[in-house]
Enzyme design. Structure first.
Site, PDB file in Angstrom:
ATOM      1  N   LYS A  77       0.888  -1.274  -0.135  1.00 49.59           N
ATOM      2  CA  LYS A  77      -0.006   0.028   0.168  1.00 49.59           C
ATOM      3  C   LYS A  77       0.931   1.270   0.040  1.00 49.59           C
ATOM      4  O   LYS A  77       1.339   1.575   1.140  1.00 49.59           O
ATOM      5  CB  LYS A  77      -0.958  -0.026   1.180  1.00 49.59           C
ATOM      6  CG  LYS A  77      -2.184   1.003   1.208  1.00 49.59           C
ATOM      7  CD  LYS A  77      -3.198   0.672   2.462  1.00 49.59           C
ATOM      8  CE  LYS A  77      -4.094   1.945   2.580  1.00 49.59           C
ATOM      9  NZ  LYS A  77      -4.931   1.896   1.507  1.00 49.59           N
TER      10      LYS A  77
HETATM   11  N1  PPE Z   1      -8.199  -1.580  -2.783  1.00 46.37           N
HETATM   12  C1  PPE Z   1      -7.297  -0.133  -2.710  1.00 46.37           C
HETATM   13  C2  PPE Z   1      -6.708   0.446  -3.742  1.00 46.37           C
HETATM   14  C3  PPE Z   1      -7.444   0.708  -1.770  1.00 46.37           C
HETATM   15  O1  PPE Z   1      -6.899   1.950  -1.570  1.00 46.37           O
HETATM   16  C4  PPE Z   1      -8.173   0.037  -0.429  1.00 46.37           C
HETATM   17  C5  PPE Z   1      -8.253   0.836   0.765  1.00 46.37           C
HETATM   18  C6  PPE Z   1      -8.653  -1.204  -0.688  1.00 46.37           C
HETATM   19  C7  PPE Z   1      -8.730  -1.928  -1.699  1.00 46.37           C
HETATM   20  C8  PPE Z   1      -9.385  -1.916   0.721  1.00 46.37           C
HETATM   21  O2  PPE Z   1      -8.718  -2.376   1.456  1.00 46.37           O
HETATM   22  P1  PPE Z   1      -8.983  -2.353   3.145  1.00 46.37           P
HETATM   23  O3  PPE Z   1      -9.344  -0.855   3.577  1.00 46.37           O
HETATM   24  O4  PPE Z   1      -7.893  -3.014   3.745  1.00 46.37           O
HETATM   25  O5  PPE Z   1     -10.329  -3.209   3.321  1.00 46.37           O
HETATM   26  N2  PPE Z   1      -8.392   2.003   0.754  1.00 46.37           N
HETATM   27  C9  PPE Z   1      -7.939   2.901   1.736  1.00 46.37           C
HETATM   28  C10 PPE Z   1      -7.817   4.505   1.229  1.00 46.37           C
HETATM   29  C11 PPE Z   1      -8.937   5.288   1.071  1.00 46.37           C
HETATM   30  C12 PPE Z   1      -8.644   6.808   0.728  1.00 46.37           C
HETATM   31  O6  PPE Z   1      -9.199   7.365  -0.087  1.00 46.37           O
HETATM   32  O7  PPE Z   1      -7.551   7.153   1.390  1.00 46.37           O
HETATM   33  C13 PPE Z   1      -8.929   2.763   2.828  1.00 46.37           C
HETATM   34  O8  PPE Z   1     -10.100   2.534   2.465  1.00 46.37           O
HETATM   35  O9  PPE Z   1      -8.715   3.215   4.112  1.00 46.37           O
END
Ligand code: PPE
Length: 310
Positions: free
Chosen positions: A157
């Site tokens: 990430k």
């Molecule tokens: N894909 C991406 C690209 C992504 O950024 C997130 C989280 C997810 C999937 C889901 O992952 P999880 O949160 O572990 O379930 N995106 C984060 C950032 C959002 C933002 O705008 O900043 C979040 O949801 O916290």
């Protein structure tokens, strides 16, 4: 964003306004940061952080992929996340740990720059709008694609990955959609700009695999476990684009987005064009678990106000 009092910086708490970096910090020029997004929920027994250990572990792993020596262990980062929520006296919030390549040298090589770690938290409501959770969002398939797996590793990430997400999001908004779904380099479905995606068809759940340039979402994992415990079959595998138009239900998962139904894709209604029954059932269970209204049977909540082994 509403500022809070304190931000955790390299082991101590500093005032919100003092958590600053220099314009010549490596991260500003080259996107060299790894970060997390975590939610803390208000529960009947006080604020509790959702799946803290898994988020801290992912931060450590993202740093490792980028050869970034983190001066803190996952356990220390978890303790620090709880500390910063406590210090700000919040009942529910979003927590953002970030490790970045700081100030020192300029040039692509990041190895001589210090690694600085910050953890901030603030109140953050519905990511895709108030209506979204109950009635779903209207989305499009993006004209952009996710980077191929041997370009930007999606399981890290990393800040730089979000340039692609920004293109997806801005295009979607400019065209009147709440969010964009991105395809991977093969043309199969990847995910949303900041969410994983699930489809439901004939009572079976489908989600895209780790090889489809996705982030390995912690909400995705939570939903897979909830769904399997409900007795649904969950298939992780490549999903072709047209499945979006054939699915009975679609929904996004993410820390910020939580569980958000999708009611149309490219103006084609998904099912009845509203939240579907399987989505509603999983969403209800998810919210009951995170809000401490259902017993914490998976051990996913770390209370903020007592010592925990997160
Ligand atoms: N894909 C991406 C690209 C992504 O950024 C997130 C989280 C997810 C999937 C889901 O992952 P999880 O949160 O572990 O379930 N995106 C984060 C950032 C959002 C933002 O705008 O900043 C979040 O949801 O916290």
């Amino acid at each position: 964003m509403k500022p809070t009092e304190k931000i955790w910086f390299n082991g101590s708490l500093v005032a919100w306004d003092d958590a600053r970096i220099h314009v010549l910090s490596h991260v500003v020029h080259y996107g060299s940061a790894v970060f997390e997004g975590i939610r803390c929920y208000e529960t009947p027994s006080g604020p509790a952080v959702f799946r803290l250990a898994e988020h801290s572990r992912r931060l450590v792993e993202s740093a490792k992929i980028y050869r970034m020596p983190l001066p803190f262990s996952a356990a220390e980062l978890s303790a620090a996340s709880l500390e910063v929520v406590r210090a700000n006296g919040l009942n529910s919030c979003y927590i953002r740990p970030i490790a970045l390549r700081g100030y020192g040298e300029i040039g692509v090589n990041p190895l001589k720059n210090p690694v600085d770690v910050y953890i901030a938290c603030w109140e953050w409501g519905q990511y895709l709008g108030e209506e979204a959770v109950n009635h779903g969002v209207d989305v499009c398939v993006s004209s952009w694609t996710r980077p191929a797996p041997n370009t930007h590793p999606s399981l890290a990430k990393a800040g730089g990955n979000y340039l692609n997400s920004q293109l997806v999001k801005m295009e979607a908004l400019a065209d009147g959609y709440a969010e964009g779904i991105v395809l991977d380099h093969t043309g199969a479905i990847s995910e949303g700009s900041g969410e994983n995606i699930f489809a439901v068809r004939d009572g079976k759940l489908y989600t895209t695999p780790l090889t489809a340039s996705i982030l390995q979402g912690i909400t995705r994992d939570s939903v897979i476990r909830i769904a399997r415990d409900f007795g649904y079959e969950v298939v992780e595998g490549a999903i072709p684009r047209e499945f979006l138009y054939m699915a009975d239900e679609l929904f996004f998962t993410g820390t910020a987005a939580e569980v958000t139904p999708i009611r149309s894709v490219d103006r084609i209604p998904v099912g009845q064009g509203d939240r579907g029954p399987v989505t509603a059932r999983i969403q209800k269970e998810f919210f009951e678990l995170v809000n401490g209204k259902a017993p914490d049977r998976y051990g996913w909540l770390s209370p903020v106000n007592v010592a925990v082994n997160a």
